[in-house]
Design an enzyme around this catalytic site. Structure first.
Site, PDB file in Angstrom:
ATOM      1  N   GLU A   1      -6.121  -6.539 -56.494  1.00  0.00           N
ATOM      2  CA  GLU A   1      -6.459  -5.117 -56.635  1.00  0.00           C
ATOM      3  C   GLU A   1      -5.587  -4.561 -57.759  1.00  0.00           C
ATOM      4  OE1 GLU A   1      -8.578  -2.562 -55.572  1.00  0.00           O
ATOM      5  OE2 GLU A   1      -7.320  -1.444 -56.976  1.00  0.00           O
TER       6      GLU A   1
ATOM      7  N   HIS B   1     -26.312  21.498 -23.150  1.00  0.00           N
ATOM      8  CA  HIS B   1     -26.220  22.935 -23.378  1.00  0.00           C
ATOM      9  C   HIS B   1     -24.818  23.454 -23.056  1.00  0.00           C
ATOM     10  CE1 HIS B   1     -27.865  26.932 -23.782  1.00  0.00           C
ATOM     11  NE2 HIS B   1     -27.264  27.285 -22.662  1.00  0.00           N
TER      12      HIS B   1
ATOM     13  N   CYS C   1     -13.793   9.607 -50.334  1.00  0.00           N
ATOM     14  CA  CYS C   1     -14.139  10.175 -49.020  1.00  0.00           C
ATOM     15  C   CYS C   1     -12.946  10.765 -48.267  1.00  0.00           C
ATOM     16  CB  CYS C   1     -14.737   9.112 -48.109  1.00  0.00           C
ATOM     17  SG  CYS C   1     -15.741   7.892 -48.930  1.00  0.00           S
TER      18      CYS C   1
ATOM     19  N   ALA D   1     -24.089  11.932 -45.063  1.00  0.00           N
ATOM     20  CA  ALA D   1     -23.721  13.351 -44.946  1.00  0.00           C
ATOM     21  C   ALA D   1     -23.250  13.848 -46.291  1.00  0.00           C
ATOM     22  CB  ALA D   1     -22.607  13.518 -43.927  1.00  0.00           C
TER      23      ALA D   1
ATOM     24  N   ASP E   1     -20.320  -0.637 -54.171  1.00  0.00           N
ATOM     25  CA  ASP E   1     -20.845   0.226 -55.244  1.00  0.00           C
ATOM     26  C   ASP E   1     -21.195  -0.535 -56.515  1.00  0.00           C
ATOM     27  OD1 ASP E   1     -20.195   2.141 -53.405  1.00  0.00           O
ATOM     28  OD2 ASP E   1     -18.926   3.344 -54.732  1.00  0.00           O
TER      29      ASP E   1
ATOM     30  N   GLU F   1     -28.651  20.377 -29.293  1.00  0.00           N
ATOM     31  CA  GLU F   1     -29.727  20.329 -28.301  1.00  0.00           C
ATOM     32  C   GLU F   1     -31.086  20.683 -28.917  1.00  0.00           C
ATOM     33  OE1 GLU F   1     -29.703  23.423 -25.121  1.00  0.00           O
ATOM     34  OE2 GLU F   1     -28.074  24.333 -26.262  1.00  0.00           O
TER      35      GLU F   1
ATOM     36  N   GLY G   1     -23.179  19.053 -62.640  1.00  0.00           N
ATOM     37  CA  GLY G   1     -23.813  18.097 -61.728  1.00  0.00           C
ATOM     38  C   GLY G   1     -24.401  18.788 -60.518  1.00  0.00           C
TER      39      GLY G   1
ATOM     40  N   LYS H   1     -11.078  13.702 -50.056  1.00  0.00           N
ATOM     41  CA  LYS H   1     -12.092  14.767 -50.173  1.00  0.00           C
ATOM     42  C   LYS H   1     -12.284  15.473 -48.831  1.00  0.00           C
ATOM     43  CE  LYS H   1     -15.880  14.275 -48.864  1.00  0.00           C
ATOM     44  NZ  LYS H   1     -16.946  13.473 -49.424  1.00  0.00           N
ATOM     45  N   LYS H   2     -12.364  14.669 -47.739  1.00  0.00           N
ATOM     46  CA  LYS H   2     -12.609  15.291 -46.419  1.00  0.00           C
ATOM     47  C   LYS H   2     -11.410  16.174 -46.033  1.00  0.00           C
ATOM     48  CE  LYS H   2     -15.290  15.603 -42.645  1.00  0.00           C
ATOM     49  NZ  LYS H   2     -15.705  14.779 -41.541  1.00  0.00           N
TER      50      LYS H   2
ATOM     51  N   CYS I   1     -12.818   5.061 -51.642  1.00  0.00           N
ATOM     52  CA  CYS I   1     -12.933   5.825 -50.399  1.00  0.00           C
ATOM     53  C   CYS I   1     -11.585   6.357 -49.923  1.00  0.00           C
ATOM     54  CB  CYS I   1     -13.570   4.950 -49.316  1.00  0.00           C
ATOM     55  SG  CYS I   1     -13.566   5.756 -47.709  1.00  0.00           S
TER      56      CYS I   1
ATOM     57  N   ALA J   1     -20.558  17.054 -56.906  1.00  0.00           N
ATOM     58  CA  ALA J   1     -20.561  18.404 -57.481  1.00  0.00           C
ATOM     59  C   ALA J   1     -20.675  19.469 -56.387  1.00  0.00           C
ATOM     60  CB  ALA J   1     -21.714  18.527 -58.479  1.00  0.00           C
ATOM     61  N   VAL J   2     -21.601  19.279 -55.465  1.00  0.00           N
ATOM     62  CA  VAL J   2     -21.807  20.349 -54.458  1.00  0.00           C
ATOM     63  C   VAL J   2     -20.671  20.376 -53.430  1.00  0.00           C
ATOM     64  CG1 VAL J   2     -24.304  20.459 -54.790  1.00  0.00           C
ATOM     65  CG2 VAL J   2     -23.413  18.986 -52.997  1.00  0.00           C
ATOM     66  N   GLU J   3     -20.134  19.207 -53.107  1.00  0.00           N
ATOM     67  CA  GLU J   3     -19.016  19.197 -52.146  1.00  0.00           C
ATOM     68  C   GLU J   3     -17.802  19.934 -52.733  1.00  0.00           C
ATOM     69  OE1 GLU J   3     -18.366  15.079 -51.081  1.00  0.00           O
ATOM     70  OE2 GLU J   3     -19.911  15.129 -49.524  1.00  0.00           O
TER      71      GLU J   3
ATOM     72  N   TYR K   1     -23.856  14.743 -54.757  1.00  0.00           N
ATOM     73  CA  TYR K   1     -22.891  14.845 -53.658  1.00  0.00           C
ATOM     74  C   TYR K   1     -21.569  15.483 -54.119  1.00  0.00           C
ATOM     75  CZ  TYR K   1     -25.073  11.208 -50.558  1.00  0.00           C
ATOM     76  OH  TYR K   1     -25.866  10.475 -49.735  1.00  0.00           O
TER      77      TYR K   1
ATOM     78  N   TYR L   1      -4.228  -0.765 -45.109  1.00  0.00           N
ATOM     79  CA  TYR L   1      -5.188  -1.732 -45.666  1.00  0.00           C
ATOM     80  C   TYR L   1      -4.444  -2.984 -46.140  1.00  0.00           C
ATOM     81  CZ  TYR L   1      -9.711   0.664 -45.863  1.00  0.00           C
ATOM     82  OH  TYR L   1     -10.922   1.213 -45.550  1.00  0.00           O
TER      83      TYR L   1
HETATM   84  P1  NDP Z   1     -25.017  11.586 -57.935  1.00  0.00           P
HETATM   85  O1  NDP Z   1     -25.775  10.480 -58.539  1.00  0.00           O
HETATM   86  O2  NDP Z   1     -25.171  11.897 -56.503  1.00  0.00           O
HETATM   87  O3  NDP Z   1     -25.274  12.921 -58.759  1.00  0.00           O
HETATM   88  C1  NDP Z   1     -25.153  12.969 -60.149  1.00  0.00           C
HETATM   89  C2  NDP Z   1     -25.570  14.340 -60.600  1.00  0.00           C
HETATM   90  O4  NDP Z   1     -25.321  14.486 -61.990  1.00  0.00           O
HETATM   91  C3  NDP Z   1     -27.050  14.614 -60.393  1.00  0.00           C
HETATM   92  O5  NDP Z   1     -27.215  15.931 -59.997  1.00  0.00           O
HETATM   93  C4  NDP Z   1     -27.639  14.361 -61.773  1.00  0.00           C
HETATM   94  O6  NDP Z   1     -28.790  15.133 -62.029  1.00  0.00           O
HETATM   95  C5  NDP Z   1     -26.520  14.840 -62.665  1.00  0.00           C
HETATM   96  N1  NDP Z   1     -26.486  14.174 -63.965  1.00  0.00           N
HETATM   97  C6  NDP Z   1     -26.593  12.845 -64.212  1.00  0.00           C
HETATM   98  N2  NDP Z   1     -26.487  12.613 -65.538  1.00  0.00           N
HETATM   99  C7  NDP Z   1     -26.324  13.805 -66.132  1.00  0.00           C
HETATM  100  C8  NDP Z   1     -26.164  14.215 -67.468  1.00  0.00           C
HETATM  101  N3  NDP Z   1     -26.163  13.343 -68.476  1.00  0.00           N
HETATM  102  N4  NDP Z   1     -26.012  15.546 -67.722  1.00  0.00           N
HETATM  103  C9  NDP Z   1     -26.023  16.432 -66.713  1.00  0.00           C
HETATM  104  N5  NDP Z   1     -26.170  16.111 -65.429  1.00  0.00           N
HETATM  105  C10 NDP Z   1     -26.324  14.805 -65.137  1.00  0.00           C
HETATM  106  O7  NDP Z   1     -23.516  11.258 -58.337  1.00  0.00           O
HETATM  107  P2  NDP Z   1     -22.141  11.730 -57.765  1.00  0.00           P
HETATM  108  O8  NDP Z   1     -21.228  11.428 -58.891  1.00  0.00           O
HETATM  109  O9  NDP Z   1     -22.183  13.106 -57.216  1.00  0.00           O
HETATM  110  O10 NDP Z   1     -21.885  10.727 -56.565  1.00  0.00           O
HETATM  111  C11 NDP Z   1     -22.029   9.310 -56.755  1.00  0.00           C
HETATM  112  C12 NDP Z   1     -22.365   8.636 -55.455  1.00  0.00           C
HETATM  113  O11 NDP Z   1     -21.215   8.566 -54.637  1.00  0.00           O
HETATM  114  C13 NDP Z   1     -23.390   9.377 -54.590  1.00  0.00           C
HETATM  115  O12 NDP Z   1     -24.702   9.120 -54.979  1.00  0.00           O
HETATM  116  C14 NDP Z   1     -23.073   8.863 -53.214  1.00  0.00           C
HETATM  117  O13 NDP Z   1     -23.743   7.667 -53.008  1.00  0.00           O
HETATM  118  C15 NDP Z   1     -21.573   8.649 -53.273  1.00  0.00           C
HETATM  119  N6  NDP Z   1     -20.851   9.784 -52.628  1.00  0.00           N
HETATM  120  C16 NDP Z   1     -21.019   9.974 -51.288  1.00  0.00           C
HETATM  121  C17 NDP Z   1     -20.395  11.026 -50.657  1.00  0.00           C
HETATM  122  C18 NDP Z   1     -20.618  11.217 -49.190  1.00  0.00           C
HETATM  123  O14 NDP Z   1     -20.992  10.266 -48.522  1.00  0.00           O
HETATM  124  N7  NDP Z   1     -20.433  12.425 -48.644  1.00  0.00           N
HETATM  125  C19 NDP Z   1     -19.535  11.956 -51.367  1.00  0.00           C
HETATM  126  C20 NDP Z   1     -19.431  11.669 -52.767  1.00  0.00           C
HETATM  127  C21 NDP Z   1     -20.078  10.618 -53.365  1.00  0.00           C
HETATM  128  P3  NDP Z   1     -30.243  14.705 -61.493  1.00  0.00           P
HETATM  129  O15 NDP Z   1     -30.310  15.148 -60.080  1.00  0.00           O
HETATM  130  O16 NDP Z   1     -31.169  15.463 -62.376  1.00  0.00           O
HETATM  131  O17 NDP Z   1     -30.340  13.236 -61.680  1.00  0.00           O
END
Ligand code: NDP
Length: 461
Positions: A37, A442, A50, A347, A309, A447, A181, A53-54, A45, A186-188, A184, A101
């Site tokens: 490693e 309940h 993960c 999730a 991955d 439920e 973005g 982040k959590k 993770c 970006a919104v988290e 996942y 680990y």
């Molecule tokens: P995602 O693939 O989920 O999202 C990438 C985002 O970036 C999408 O909205 C995509 O748009 C946008 N995008 C891609 N290329 C460009 C670009 N050139 N310019 C502008 N926007 C762009 O990737 P993440 O990095 O958010 O996460 C990677 C993976 O990691 C996830 O898919 C998931 O499997 C895992 N993960 C899981 C989590 C969990 O279990 N809670 C938390 C975080 C990550 P568009 O939608 O148009 O393609």
């Protein structure tokens, strides 16, 4: 079992979730195992994904919870948040887990190398720091992925941005943040930082975040971001980023300029295969760098496998763990089995969070034609006294022909916890009648999953 012609029966490249599980199980089955490693044990993770982040999600929720507690009779004095203090606690826990680990591997008899391994040929690896050469009968590639960023030509000023790894290194809470973005990550983080008090702007190239999820889930999350105070800009990308005296200026493709302190790009991830020497071993990669594998995680080279991955299948920790476990049981434990990638629950830790298993309504209609939909939207009991207007949304996607539940989708508090259990039913092939026959618990929000009786009928039908 050990073949004297090689230093190891198995050498694992990468100490993340998949590699560690595979190495440990193979060693417990009697194989001589080595693992390299290059950074820290635990991989994305544990170290920069993960787990930390959590903790950030938990932390960011306290602010709102403290505010809302007034409805339950609490009065709280001055409230303040110390990001530096929180991050010290977060990193201490990450250190503790990473050490576990490491210890578990060593206890299982695995030789652990804090080094980067690269292929010399299909049975030989070179450790970069020590220069040592190692041979192995079987090799597992479990090197994971990394955040992807555009080049400086594609995005002038990209050197000023941070990626998701950089989030965990912020010692000060930014006042303003622009996030690119709509996946996942970006919104988290948009919710995390909005919850901590940062002024957040999310810039997404599409029209509704979380592409690939059920459309109503996407809409709920999209609207939820705005309700949480996030400024959401759609159908735009970054044109450039400039450093100014006041911080950074992001210029969007629409021409809009946004002043900010931190720019976070979360626009996807790529496999960590650059300079791994896969070509020297003859391992085939896809155009984006993913290692191409079959359902047994076998590459095109007979003694080399890949899990997690780096294979570009489903980038989720428990998937990597199961793929690694299946590989080790199959190759070293005499118990062959394959990871089944159907109905993996997932999730998104937005606030409220998303929990989902199975397929979306749109996908179900496309695949099976006739579909029954059951859905409900309600203000959960907890929110009745505290004034919180946030609603919970639930949807069941049912195949009309045999009533099999194909998808369960929830946006609401504890959705992840609900979906883990619902995933058992979906995996077992439960029908809507099984859900109906299940007694409600309940009072709970969950439920509602077993009390939706009326089929949804589109307006005008
Ligand atoms: P995602 O693939 O989920 O999202 C990438 C985002 O970036 C999408 O909205 C995509 O748009 C946008 N995008 C891609 N290329 C460009 C670009 N050139 N310019 C502008 N926007 C762009 O990737 P993440 O990095 O958010 O996460 C990677 C993976 O990691 C996830 O898919 C998931 O499997 C895992 N993960 C899981 C989590 C969990 O279990 N809670 C938390 C975080 C990550 P568009 O939608 O148009 O393609």
């Amino acid at each position: 079992m050990t073949d004297a012609a090689y230093d190891y029966d198995l050498f694992v490249i990468g100490g993340g979730s998949g590699g560690v599980r595979a190495g440990r199980i193979a060693a417990q089955a009697g194989a001589k195992v080595g693992l390299a490693e290059e950074y820290r044990m635990g991989g994305t993770c544990v170290v920069r994904g993960c787990v930390p982040k959590k903790f950030m999600v938990y932390s960011s929720k306290y602010g709102k919870d403290i505010e809302l507690s007034a409805g339950y009779g609490w009065s709280v004095g001055d409230v303040s948040y110390d990001h530096e203090k929180f991050m010290v606690g977060l990193h201490a826990e990450v250190d503790r887990l990473s050490a576990i680990y490491d210890r578990n591997l060593k206890n299982a008899g695995v030789d652990v190398f804090d080094d980067r391994a690269e292929f010399v040929d299909k049975h030989t690896l070179r450790l970069k720091k020590s220069g040592k050469t190692i041979t192995a009968k079987k090799i597992l590639i479990a090197v994971g992925g990394r955040p992807w960023l555009p080049s400086a030509e594609e995005l002038p000023g990209v050197e000023h941005v941070i990626d998701s790894n950089g989030v965990f290194e912020l010692t000060e809470l930014p006042k303003r943040m622009v996030i690119a973005g709509g996946g996942y990550i970006a919104v988290e983080f948009a919710h995390v930082f909005a919850g901590l008090g940062t002024e957040v702007c999310l810039v997404y190239r599409g029209d509704t975040v979380l592409r690939g999820f059920d459309d109503e889930i996407r809409l709920a999350v999209h609207e939820g971001l705005k309700e949480a105070g996030v400024r959401v800009v759609t159908k735009c990308v970054f044109n450039s980023i400039e450093k100014t005296d006041a911080g950074l200026t992001v210029t969007l493709s629409s021409g809009t300029e946004i002043e900010t302190d931190v720019v976070l790009m979360a626009v996807g991830r790529r496999a960590n295969t650059d300079d791994l020497g896969c070509d020297k071993a003859g391992v085939k990669l896809a155009g984006n760098g993913d290692v191409i594998v079959d359902e047994w995680s076998r590459t095109n080279v007979e003694n080399i496998w890949a899990v997690g991955d780096v294979t570009g299948r489903v980038a989720l920790t428990p998937v990597a763990i199961r793929e690694g476990h299946a590989f080790a049981d199959t190759e070293f434990g005499g118990k062959p089995w394959k990871m089944d990638h159907a109905n993996i629950p997932t999730a998104v830790f937005t606030q409220p969070e998303v929990g989902t298993v199975g397929i979306s309504e749109a996908e179900a209609r496309k695949t099976y034609g006739e579909i029954d939909i059951y859905k409900t939207k309600f203000r959960p009991m907890k929110n009745m006294l505290n004034g919180d207007q946030t609603r919970t949304f639930m949807k069941l996607v049912v195949r009309a022909s045999d009533q099999r539940v194909l998808g369960v989708h929830v946006v609401g508090d504890d959705a992840a916890e609900m979906i883990q259990t619902a995933a058992i039913a979906v995996k077992m092939g439960a029908t809507k009648q099984h859900f109906d026959q299940t007694c409600a618990l309940h009072p709970s929000a969950a439920e509602e999953l077993v009390t939706m009786r009326t089929k949804w009928v589109p307006e005008g039908v």
